[in-house]
Design a protein around this motif. Structure first.
Motif, short mmCIF file in Angstrom:
data_model
loop_
_atom_site.label_atom_id
_atom_site.label_comp_id
_atom_site.label_asym_id
_atom_site.label_seq_id
_atom_site.Cartn_x
_atom_site.Cartn_y
_atom_site.Cartn_z
N GLU A 1 -10.83 -4.16 -24.90
CA GLU A 1 -11.88 -5.07 -25.38
C GLU A 1 -12.63 -5.74 -24.24
N SER A 2 -12.42 -5.29 -23.01
CA SER A 2 -12.93 -6.02 -21.84
C SER A 2 -14.41 -5.79 -21.54
N LEU A 3 -14.98 -4.71 -22.06
CA LEU A 3 -16.33 -4.28 -21.68
C LEU A 3 -16.43 -4.04 -20.18
N SER A 4 -15.35 -3.59 -19.58
CA SER A 4 -15.35 -3.17 -18.18
C SER A 4 -16.26 -1.95 -18.04
N PRO A 5 -16.62 -1.57 -16.82
CA PRO A 5 -17.43 -0.36 -16.66
C PRO A 5 -16.80 0.87 -17.33
N ALA A 6 -15.49 1.01 -17.23
CA ALA A 6 -14.82 2.13 -17.88
C ALA A 6 -14.98 2.04 -19.40
N SER A 7 -14.90 0.82 -19.92
CA SER A 7 -15.09 0.60 -21.35
C SER A 7 -16.51 0.90 -21.78
N GLN A 8 -17.48 0.55 -20.95
CA GLN A 8 -18.88 0.85 -21.25
C GLN A 8 -19.12 2.35 -21.32
N ALA A 9 -18.53 3.08 -20.38
CA ALA A 9 -18.65 4.54 -20.38
C ALA A 9 -18.01 5.11 -21.64
N MET A 10 -16.88 4.53 -22.03
CA MET A 10 -16.17 4.97 -23.23
C MET A 10 -17.03 4.76 -24.48
N ILE A 11 -17.75 3.64 -24.53
CA ILE A 11 -18.62 3.36 -25.67
C ILE A 11 -19.67 4.47 -25.83
N VAL A 12 -20.30 4.84 -24.71
CA VAL A 12 -21.33 5.89 -24.76
C VAL A 12 -20.73 7.21 -25.24
N ASP A 13 -19.57 7.57 -24.70
CA ASP A 13 -18.95 8.84 -25.08
C ASP A 13 -18.47 8.82 -26.53
N GLU A 14 -17.95 7.69 -26.98
CA GLU A 14 -17.48 7.62 -28.36
C GLU A 14 -18.65 7.64 -29.34
N MET A 15 -19.76 7.03 -28.97
CA MET A 15 -20.94 7.11 -29.83
C MET A 15 -21.42 8.55 -29.93
N ARG A 16 -21.43 9.24 -28.80
CA ARG A 16 -21.77 10.67 -28.79
C ARG A 16 -20.83 11.45 -29.71
N LEU B 1 -18.70 4.92 -9.74
CA LEU B 1 -20.00 4.30 -9.48
C LEU B 1 -20.01 2.87 -10.03
N GLU B 2 -20.75 2.00 -9.36
CA GLU B 2 -20.87 0.64 -9.90
C GLU B 2 -21.77 0.68 -11.14
N VAL B 3 -21.82 -0.45 -11.84
CA VAL B 3 -22.45 -0.48 -13.17
C VAL B 3 -23.90 0.01 -13.15
N ALA B 4 -24.70 -0.49 -12.22
CA ALA B 4 -26.11 -0.11 -12.19
C ALA B 4 -26.27 1.39 -11.94
N GLY B 5 -25.47 1.92 -11.02
CA GLY B 5 -25.53 3.35 -10.73
C GLY B 5 -25.13 4.18 -11.93
N MET B 6 -24.10 3.74 -12.62
CA MET B 6 -23.63 4.46 -13.81
C MET B 6 -24.72 4.49 -14.88
N TRP B 7 -25.32 3.33 -15.17
CA TRP B 7 -26.32 3.27 -16.23
C TRP B 7 -27.62 3.97 -15.84
N ASN B 8 -27.97 3.96 -14.57
CA ASN B 8 -29.14 4.73 -14.12
C ASN B 8 -28.91 6.22 -14.39
N ALA B 9 -27.70 6.69 -14.10
CA ALA B 9 -27.37 8.10 -14.33
C ALA B 9 -27.39 8.43 -15.82
N ILE B 10 -26.84 7.51 -16.62
CA ILE B 10 -26.82 7.72 -18.08
C ILE B 10 -28.24 7.82 -18.63
N LEU B 11 -29.09 6.88 -18.24
CA LEU B 11 -30.46 6.86 -18.77
C LEU B 11 -31.27 8.05 -18.27
N ASP B 12 -31.11 8.40 -17.00
CA ASP B 12 -31.83 9.57 -16.47
C ASP B 12 -31.46 10.82 -17.24
N ALA B 13 -30.17 10.98 -17.52
CA ALA B 13 -29.70 12.17 -18.24
C ALA B 13 -30.25 12.18 -19.66
#
Length: 220
Positions: A102-117, A152-164
Motif C-alpha cells: 500500500e506504499s505507492l513506492s516506485p515498485a508499487s507504481q510500476a505494479m499498478i501500471v502492469d496490473e491495469m494492463r 530507474l528513479e521515479v521521473a525516469g520510470m514514468w518518462n519511459a512509460i509515457l514514451d512507450a
C-alpha cells in the motif's frame, strides 16, 4: 503514509478526469472515424463518477487499494459500454495487487501500471497489434517493469512509460482493427489512431504528473 498515499491517488483521479474532459471532443472525433463517436463522452462520464464517489472517502482512513476498488465500481456503474468493464477490471486488479504493498513506492507504481494492463487484457482478450487501448497499455507496462528492473528513479520510470505508450498509440494509425466495432471497417480503419489508445496516453500522462510532481516516494 496511508493518508498521504490516499490523497495522492485522489489527486491522480482528479487529474485524469480533468485531462480526459479537456480532450473529450478530440477523443470522440477519433472515435467517429472508426466507432460510435462517443469515446470521449464515455470516458469523461466514467472518471467524473469515480471522483464523485472518491469525495465520500476519508483520506485519513482510506487505503490505496480501497481507492482503486471504489474507482472500479464507480466507473462500471457509470459506463455501460465495453470500456466500462475494461477499466473496472483494470482498477480491480490494481486494488488487489495494492493489498500486498500500500506504499505507492516506485515498485508499487510500476505494479499498478502492469496490473491495469493485465486487467484490460484479461477482460478484453486482446493483444498488441489489434488496434485497441492495449497497443498503449502493453508497451507502457513493459516499460514500467523494465524501469524497475533497472532501478530507474521515479521521473525516469514514468518518462519511459509515457514514451512507450505514446509510441504504441501512434502506431495504431498503421493498423487494421482486429477487435471491437472498428474491426467491421477492415482496411478503412487504416490511417486512424485508436481512440482507446489515445485516452490511455492521457490517463498515463496524468498518472505520471501525479507521481513525479507530488508522489509519495521519490526514490527507488
Amino acid at each position: 503514509m496511508s493518508e498521504k498515499a490516499a490523497r495522492c491517488l485522489g489527486n491522480m483521479f482528479q487529474r485524469i478526469s480533468i485531462a480526459i474532459n479537456a480532450e473529450k471532443d478530440r477523443l470522440s472525433e477519433l472515435d467517429g472515424a472508426i466507432g460510435d463517436a462517443d469515446h470521449g463522452i464515455t470516458m469523461s462520464l466514467g472518471f467524473m463518477a469515480v471522483n464523485a464517489e472518491l469525495t465520500k472517502l476519508d483520506p485519513a482512513q482510506a487505503l490505496p487499494s480501497e481507492i482503486f476498488a471504489v474507482a472500479a465500481s464507480a466507473f462500471l456503474d457509470a459506463v455501460g459500454a465495453s470500456t466500462g468493464p475494461l477499466y473496472a477490471t483494470a482498477f480491480r486488479r490494481a486494488a488487489q495487487a495494492l493489498k500486498t504493498d500500500e506504499s505507492l513506492s516506485p515498485a508499487s507504481q510500476a505494479m499498478i501500471v502492469d496490473e491495469m494492463r493485465a486487467g484490460i487484457q484479461q477482460r478484453g482478450k486482446g493483444q498488441r497489434g489489434d488496434k485497441t487501448m492495449l497497443d498503449a497499455w502493453i508497451p507502457a507496462a513493459e516499460a514500467a517493469i523494465d524501469a524497475r528492473a533497472r532501478s530507474l528513479e521515479v521521473a525516469g520510470m514514468w518518462n519511459a512509460i509515457l514514451d512507450a505508450a505514446e509510441t504504441g498509440a501512434n502506431s495504431t494509425s498503421s493498423m487494421v482493427a482486429a477487435r471491437g466495432r472498428a474491426a467491421r471497417l477492415g482496411q478503412r480503419s487504416l490511417g486512424h489512431i485508436d481512440p482507446g489508445a489515445a485516452s490511455a496516453v492521457i490517463i498515463l500522462r496524468a498518472m505520471k504528473d501525479t507521481f513525479v510532481e507530488g508522489g509519495t516516494a521519490a526514490h527507488p
